[in-house]
Design a protein around this motif. Structure first.
Motif, mmCIF file in Angstrom:
data_model
loop_
_atom_site.group_PDB
_atom_site.id
_atom_site.type_symbol
_atom_site.label_atom_id
_atom_site.label_comp_id
_atom_site.label_asym_id
_atom_site.label_seq_id
_atom_site.Cartn_x
_atom_site.Cartn_y
_atom_site.Cartn_z
ATOM 1 N N THR A 282 0.820 -1.212 0.000
ATOM 2 C CA THR A 282 0.000 0.000 0.000
ATOM 3 C C THR A 282 0.851 1.258 0.000
ATOM 4 O O THR A 282 0.570 2.206 -0.739
ATOM 5 C CB THR A 282 -0.940 0.015 1.223
ATOM 6 O OG1 THR A 282 -1.673 -1.219 1.254
ATOM 7 C CG2 THR A 282 -1.914 1.170 1.144
ATOM 8 N N ARG A 342 -8.080 -0.390 -5.437
ATOM 9 C CA ARG A 342 -7.245 -1.115 -4.483
ATOM 10 C C ARG A 342 -7.154 -2.615 -4.774
ATOM 11 O O ARG A 342 -6.060 -3.176 -4.883
ATOM 12 C CB ARG A 342 -7.791 -0.891 -3.069
ATOM 13 C CG ARG A 342 -7.079 -1.713 -1.992
ATOM 14 C CD ARG A 342 -7.686 -1.423 -0.629
ATOM 15 N NE ARG A 342 -9.117 -1.657 -0.607
ATOM 16 C CZ ARG A 342 -9.673 -2.842 -0.390
ATOM 17 N NH1 ARG A 342 -8.906 -3.911 -0.195
ATOM 18 N NH2 ARG A 342 -10.979 -2.986 -0.367
ATOM 19 N N SER A 359 -5.415 -4.790 3.405
ATOM 20 C CA SER A 359 -5.202 -3.507 2.733
ATOM 21 C C SER A 359 -6.388 -2.563 2.930
ATOM 22 O O SER A 359 -6.231 -1.350 2.882
ATOM 23 C CB SER A 359 -4.954 -3.728 1.242
ATOM 24 O OG SER A 359 -6.134 -4.144 0.573
#
Length: 473
Positions: A282, A342, A359
Motif C-alpha cells: 500500500t 485497491r 489492505s
C-alpha cells in the motif's frame, strides 16, 4: 549548469512568477520520483514472484538502512541550505567552498557508516521481531546495500548540491539512467543468475555506483554551476563545524525518524507477515501517486533556500503556502484513486486474499491522513530545513513519530484501556486488539502533527537566514 545559467536561474527564483518557477524546477523532480517509485514497484513485482517472505525483505530492512543513511541525509540537507543561501546572497566563492566541504565530509562519513551498519544488522533485525521466514531474506538484502553506502552518500551529496544551485534536471537524468539499469538488472540477477533477494540488492548497488561516478565527474569537470577542485575539497574543519552545526539536528532528526520506523515495523510485525505485506504494498502505491507532491516540495526547497539567502522572507512564505495547497490536492486525489482500484492493483503484486483484506484497513484507518502529511507536514519541515532551521524540522519529525505515531499505534493496537485525568478509555473496545488499531494510531499521528507544524509555520520564526555573519566577511 554553467555560471551564466546559474545567474539566470537565481534571478528567476528570486523575482520570477512563483507558480511558473516552481513548476520549472519541479517537473524534472516529479519525473524522477515517478521513475524511482516505478522501480520500487517493479522490484516489489519481481520479488513477489518469489513469495511473501521475499517481497517483505526490502521493506523490512529499509528502516535499518534508512536510520544510518539518514545521518548522511542530514548533512546533505545542511549543505543544501548553505549552498542555496550563499547563491541567493550572491556569494559564489563560499558556495563552492561549502559544496567541496560537504562532498569530502560525506565520503569520509559514509565509510564509517557502512562498517557500523554491517556490525549492527543482526541485532537490529532481532529487535524488530522479524519472523524466522523473513529474517534470512532481509539480512541478505541489507548486507549488500550496506556495502554500497559510500556510493549512495556520494550521489546524495551530488543531488543536493545541484538542486541548491537550481539545476534539477542533471541529477534527474542520471537518476533515470540508474533506475533504468536497475529495472533491467533486477530480473537478471534475481532469476537468470538465481541470486534471489540478494540479486535485487546487487542490482541496486551497481546502479547507484554508476550514478555516483557520473555525478563526481560532473562536479569536478567545471561544467556545472558549482565546481569542486582539490582546493575546495581539502579538509576544512571550519566548514565542517558549520555543516555539523546546521546538519546535526537534521541528521539526528532523520535518524531518529528512521529508527522510529524500526520500532514501528516491530509493532506491525506483531500482527504477522500478512499485515506487514499489506502495509508494504500500500505504501509503495501511495508513493507512486504522490510523487508529484514530493517533487513540488523539493523544488520549493530550492526556492526557499535562495530567497531566504537573499532575505526575501515574504516571498519565501508565499512559496511555501502555495506548495501546501498544491500538495494537499494532489495527495487527496491519490487516496481516491487507491480507494477505487485497491483490489485489482493488489492482485497484480500478490494475489493473496488475506493481504488484500488487510489492505482495506490500511486505507480506511491510515491512508486518509496522507493529504495532511504530504500537504502540510512535509512542506513545513522542508521549509524549515531549507531555511537552515534544522532544529525545528528535527523537533517536528521526532514529535510526529516518537511523540505521536509510535505511542498511538501501540496504544490502539495493543493496550486494553488507558486512564487520563481519572477517565478510563476502553481502547480495546474500539478495535479489539487488531491491526486496525495500529493503522488508526498511524493516521491520527499525521493529523495531529500537521496541525502543530502549521501553527509553528504561521509564527514565522523560521524567516531568518543562517549565513548572516559569514556573508559580511
Amino acid at each position: 549548469m554553467e555560471r551564466g545559467k546559474l545567474l539566470r536561474m537565481r534571478e528567476e527564483i528570486l523575482n520570477g512568477p512563483i507558480e511558473k518557477t516552481l513548476l520549472k524546477l519541479a517537473y524534472p523532480l516529479i519525473v524522477n520520483n515517478l521513475v524511482q517509485v516505478l522501480y520500487n514497484i517493479t522490484d516489489t513485482f519481481w520479488l513477489g514472484k518469489l513469495g511473501r517472505e521475499a517481497l517483505a525483505a526490502p521493506g523490512t530492512s529499509w528502516p535499518i538502512i534508512g536510520t544510518l543513511m539518514a545521518l548522511g541525509m542530514g548533512f546533505a540537507t545542511a549543505g543544501f541550505a548553505l549552498v542555496g543561501q550563499y547563491i541567493g546572497a550572491g556569494n559564489y566563492e563560499r558556495a563552492n567552498r561549502s559544496a567541496g566541504a560537504l562532498y569530502s565530509l560525506m565520503l569520509l562519513f559514509s565509510t564509517a557508516t557502512a562498517i557500523i551498519s554491517l556490525a549492527i544488522l543482526p541485532y537490529a533485525l532481532r529487535f524488530m521481531k522479524v519472523t524466522p521466514n523473513v529474517y534470512p531474506y532481509a539480512k541478505a538484502y541489507a548486507q549488500v546495500v550496506f556495502a554500497g553506502v559510500p556510493l549512495s552518500f556520494s550521489f546524495m551529496a551530488f543531488s543536493a548540491l545541484m538542486r541548491a544551485s537550481g539545476d534539477t534536471k542533471t541529477p534527474v537524468k542520471i537518476s533515470m539512467l540508474t533506475v533504468g539499469m536497475n529495472i533491467v538488472l533486477d530480473p537478471i540477477f534475481i532469476f537468470v543468475l538465481g541470486l534471489g533477494v540478494e540479486g535485487a540488492a546487487i542490482a541496486t548497488v551497481l546502479s547507484n555506483g554508476t550514478g555516483a561516478i557520473i555525478g563526481a565527474k560532473i562536479l569536478t569537470s567545471g561544467k556545472a554551476g558549482l565546481h569542486l577542485t582539490r582546493e575546495t575539497m581539502k579538509p576544512d574543519f571550519g566548514f565542517y563545524r558549520k555543516i555539523f552545526h546546521v546538519g546535526l539536528p537534521s541528521a539526528v532528526g532523520q535518524s531518529a525518524d528512521s529508527f522510529g520506523f524500526v520500532v514501528l515495523t516491530r509493532i506491525i510485525y506483531g500482527y504477522g507477515d500478512v499485515v506487514y505485506a499489506a502495509y508494504t504494498i500500500t505504501t509503495r502505491l501511495v508513493n507512486f501517486i504522490t510523487s508529484i507532491a514530493r517533487g513540488v516540495s523539493m523544488a520549493m526547497g530550492t526556492m526557499i533556500a535562495q530567497n531566504v539567502g537573499a532575505e526575501n522572507y515574504g516571498r519565501a512564505k508565499k512559496i511555501a503556502e502555495r506548495a501546501m495547497v498544491i500538495n494537499f490536492l494532489i495527495a487527496s486525489f491519490a487516496i481516491v484513486v487507491i480507494g477505487l482500484f485497491r483490489v485489482p492493483v493488489f492482485r497484480v503484486f500478490l494475489d493473496d486474499p488475506a493481504v488484500i483484506a488487510q489492505s482495506e484497513y490500511v486505507l480506511k484507518y491510515f491512508l486518509i491522513s496522507v493529504p495532511f502529511f504530504n500537504g502540510i507536514f512535509v512542506v513545513v519541515t522542508r521549509t524549515f530545513s531549507s531555511a537552515g532551521h534544522t532544529k525545528k524540522s528535527m523537533f517536528l519529525s521526532m514529535l510526529r513519530l516518537w511523540g505521536l505515531r509510535i505511542p498511538l499505534s501501540y496504544a490502539f493496537g495493543y493496550v486494553g484501556a488507558i486512564t487520563v485525568l481519572g477517565l478510563t478509555i476502553p481502547l480495546a473496545k474500539l478495535f479489539g486488539f487488531t491491526s486496525k488499531g495500529v493503522f488508526f494510531g498511524m493516521g491520527m499521528s499525521n493529523f495531529l502533527a500537521a496541525l502543530v507544524a502549521l501553527a509553528w509555520f504561521m509564527r514565522g520564526t523560521w524567516m531568518r537566514r543562517i549565513i548572516e555573519d559569514e556573508s559580511k566577511k
